[in-house]
Design an enzyme around this catalytic site. Sequence first.
Site, PDB file in Angstrom:
ATOM      1  N   LEU A 113      -2.675 -26.317   0.635  1.00 42.56           N
ATOM      2  CA  LEU A 113      -2.964 -27.536   1.381  1.00 42.56           C
ATOM      3  C   LEU A 113      -4.248 -28.193   0.880  1.00 42.56           C
ATOM      4  O   LEU A 113      -4.390 -29.412   0.938  1.00 42.56           O
ATOM      5  CB  LEU A 113      -3.072 -27.201   2.865  1.00 42.56           C
ATOM      6  CG  LEU A 113      -3.077 -28.347   3.871  1.00 42.56           C
ATOM      7  CD1 LEU A 113      -1.846 -29.221   3.716  1.00 42.56           C
ATOM      8  CD2 LEU A 113      -3.148 -27.793   5.299  1.00 42.56           C
ATOM      9  N   GLY A 114      -5.192 -27.370   0.399  1.00 46.93           N
ATOM     10  CA  GLY A 114      -6.427 -27.925  -0.158  1.00 46.93           C
ATOM     11  C   GLY A 114      -7.474 -28.252   0.884  1.00 46.93           C
ATOM     12  O   GLY A 114      -8.108 -29.317   0.822  1.00 46.93           O
ATOM     13  N   VAL A 115      -7.671 -27.328   1.849  1.00 44.66           N
ATOM     14  CA  VAL A 115      -8.671 -27.540   2.894  1.00 44.66           C
ATOM     15  C   VAL A 115      -9.324 -26.209   3.240  1.00 44.66           C
ATOM     16  O   VAL A 115      -8.792 -25.146   2.931  1.00 44.66           O
ATOM     17  CB  VAL A 115      -8.039 -28.130   4.182  1.00 44.66           C
ATOM     18  CG1 VAL A 115      -7.489 -29.513   3.948  1.00 44.66           C
ATOM     19  CG2 VAL A 115      -6.942 -27.205   4.720  1.00 44.66           C
ATOM     20  N   THR A 116     -10.496 -26.270   3.877  1.00 40.11           N
ATOM     21  CA  THR A 116     -11.043 -25.116   4.582  1.00 40.11           C
ATOM     22  C   THR A 116     -10.949 -25.434   6.069  1.00 40.11           C
ATOM     23  O   THR A 116     -11.107 -26.588   6.488  1.00 40.11           O
ATOM     24  CB  THR A 116     -12.503 -24.820   4.195  1.00 40.11           C
ATOM     25  OG1 THR A 116     -13.302 -25.992   4.447  1.00 40.11           O
ATOM     26  CG2 THR A 116     -12.604 -24.460   2.727  1.00 40.11           C
ATOM     27  N   ASP A 161       0.097  -7.868   1.690  1.00 44.22           N
ATOM     28  CA  ASP A 161       0.350  -6.430   1.607  1.00 44.22           C
ATOM     29  C   ASP A 161       1.849  -6.132   1.636  1.00 44.22           C
ATOM     30  O   ASP A 161       2.300  -5.196   2.290  1.00 44.22           O
ATOM     31  CB  ASP A 161      -0.360  -5.678   2.740  1.00 44.22           C
ATOM     32  CG  ASP A 161      -0.309  -4.149   2.545  1.00 44.22           C
ATOM     33  OD1 ASP A 161      -0.203  -3.715   1.388  1.00 44.22           O
ATOM     34  OD2 ASP A 161      -0.343  -3.418   3.547  1.00 44.22           O
ATOM     35  N   HIS A 187       0.815  -1.219   0.000  1.00 44.20           N
ATOM     36  CA  HIS A 187       0.000   0.000   0.000  1.00 44.20           C
ATOM     37  C   HIS A 187       0.852   1.274   0.000  1.00 44.20           C
ATOM     38  O   HIS A 187       0.347   2.356  -0.283  1.00 44.20           O
ATOM     39  CB  HIS A 187      -0.993   0.007   1.170  1.00 44.20           C
ATOM     40  CG  HIS A 187      -0.395   0.234   2.524  1.00 44.20           C
ATOM     41  ND1 HIS A 187      -0.153  -0.783   3.420  1.00 44.20           N
ATOM     42  CD2 HIS A 187       0.006   1.368   3.149  1.00 44.20           C
ATOM     43  CE1 HIS A 187       0.346  -0.291   4.536  1.00 44.20           C
ATOM     44  NE2 HIS A 187       0.454   1.027   4.392  1.00 44.20           N
ATOM     45  N   GLY A 241       3.316   6.758   7.932  1.00 44.82           N
ATOM     46  CA  GLY A 241       4.674   6.810   7.389  1.00 44.82           C
ATOM     47  C   GLY A 241       5.568   5.700   7.895  1.00 44.82           C
ATOM     48  O   GLY A 241       6.625   5.439   7.334  1.00 44.82           O
ATOM     49  N   ASN A 242       5.151   5.008   8.984  1.00 44.97           N
ATOM     50  CA  ASN A 242       5.913   3.864   9.481  1.00 44.97           C
ATOM     51  C   ASN A 242       5.712   2.611   8.631  1.00 44.97           C
ATOM     52  O   ASN A 242       6.494   1.663   8.736  1.00 44.97           O
ATOM     53  CB  ASN A 242       5.519   3.530  10.920  1.00 44.97           C
ATOM     54  CG  ASN A 242       6.330   4.295  11.953  1.00 44.97           C
ATOM     55  OD1 ASN A 242       5.793   5.121  12.674  1.00 44.97           O
ATOM     56  ND2 ASN A 242       7.637   4.037  12.006  1.00 44.97           N
ATOM     57  N   SER A 243       4.648   2.589   7.821  1.00 42.38           N
ATOM     58  CA  SER A 243       4.343   1.394   7.036  1.00 42.38           C
ATOM     59  C   SER A 243       5.537   0.981   6.193  1.00 42.38           C
ATOM     60  O   SER A 243       6.134   1.803   5.491  1.00 42.38           O
ATOM     61  CB  SER A 243       3.145   1.649   6.120  1.00 42.38           C
ATOM     62  OG  SER A 243       1.962   1.785   6.865  1.00 42.38           O
TER      63      SER A 243
END
Length: 513
Positions: free
Chosen positions: A299-302, A167, A135, A242-244
Amino acid sequence: MKRKDLLLTGALLLTIGITVGTLIALYSINEELAPLSEVRTTEISRSSEPFITDEALEGSDARFLFKKIAEEVTPTVVYIEAIVPLEGRIPDDENHELDEEDSESFWDRFSPRQARTVGSGVLIASDGYILTNKHVIDGAVDNGLTVVLSDKREYRAEVIGVDSSTDLAVIKINSNDLPKITVGDSQTVEVGEWVLAIGNPFRLRSTVTAGIVSALSRDVQIIDDQMRIESFIQTDAAINRGNSGGALVNTSGQLVGINTAIASQTGTYQGYGFAVPSNLAIKVAKDLIEYGDVRRPLLGVTIAGVDYNRAVEKGMETVRGVEIMSVTREGAASEAGIRSGDVVLKVNGVEVNEANQLQQQVAILSPGEEVELQILREGEIMEKNVSLHMYEPEPLPEVSSNESPISPNEIPEGETEGVMYKEFDLGFRVMALAQPEDSENYKFYIDQVYKYSEAWNRGLRSTHQILKIGEEKVEDLEGLEELIGRNLEQNGSVILEVVNEDNARGFIELKKN
């Protein structure tokens, strides 16, 4: 031998030596004769060994310790300024500032207005690679990125790659022999230990603040991405606009996090800052440098964290682990024999008790790597080795929240009567279809899921049919609405039992916004 002969012999040997030396020198500097050349490589320094032990730290004065860390780390943190196009009013973003020269005037009507986004970045390699937040640089115009080092040298920067799910971004400046940070092991970070945040808040260059690690594995739902990974380190070190993209370092001066966000009602520091753990950040950075994008393992899971009620239902002695709610057919977990209802206790030996903890432990790996899962199944603990697949992103449907319900000619033949719709605040719309044999009995289908909503992020899709809310079956739309509302009010979340088009059943937990 005569003196004259000796002198001539010496002169001859000297001439031969000069000739041979000249030939060697020419050979070594001639590009055609000397095919070997210097090879430059990008190296990221990593260390998990503290240069100050816990015992020594207990007896040291924090003032001198922090001074030493600041001296070591500050040169590796840079100031970043990005020029972005500005349409209409100034965007409501903590990093945007309107250029003074771009204030409204007659000539501004004929040229695009611009704003500057300001933030921080961390030098992770001496040849100019910088890790920052996506961002901070998002939407920058061509040649619109400027990097200023702590010694005030300025460079133009190019974007190497960005990753929306964390991000994070990597940019590069054209320079060598730059100071670089040493990357620590964020897995060893503990609550209560000292950390320093280094960045450029409010354009105040090279600002250092101190605090402690307040919590680990925080999921604050600030990243708008279907595959978002949020397992932040929380700190009370002062972090502001500004720290981002700046550095969060431990008492050995090692990078343990990339400062990313704050929780605040005022937009400024209120004691709650969040940083992406360094293990995840460096994995993302390496992929962006090597491939231009992130090679994400799948991994293929919820999944969903196990709460007290679920632990009691499963007969668990303690509340722990992450439950597998559904398993993707032909996915990595399915191939390894993982089943719906299994509870994952550890990933490669690391305990996981929240869904985002499991996500992070998998995300720091690469496709093709094998991960060891310790799982609990019907009271028995077992180990499963899973060879991770590679995530292939699907095109995202562009959905507007003001879309009208589907028209009657889009409803399957034979089901055009007794159709009702209901929108839910969690980001999905349900279509209730009355059954021909019983007009008062309905089946419930997910008609639409809005991109980046809670429902979308948790994996609910328009291919799903709702079977139950928790353990209760639903007969009509009013009952569905009442059950969802009651669960959200009492528990803060609701669990939908769903079945997809492949007839695979699973559970999806949606949390109250």
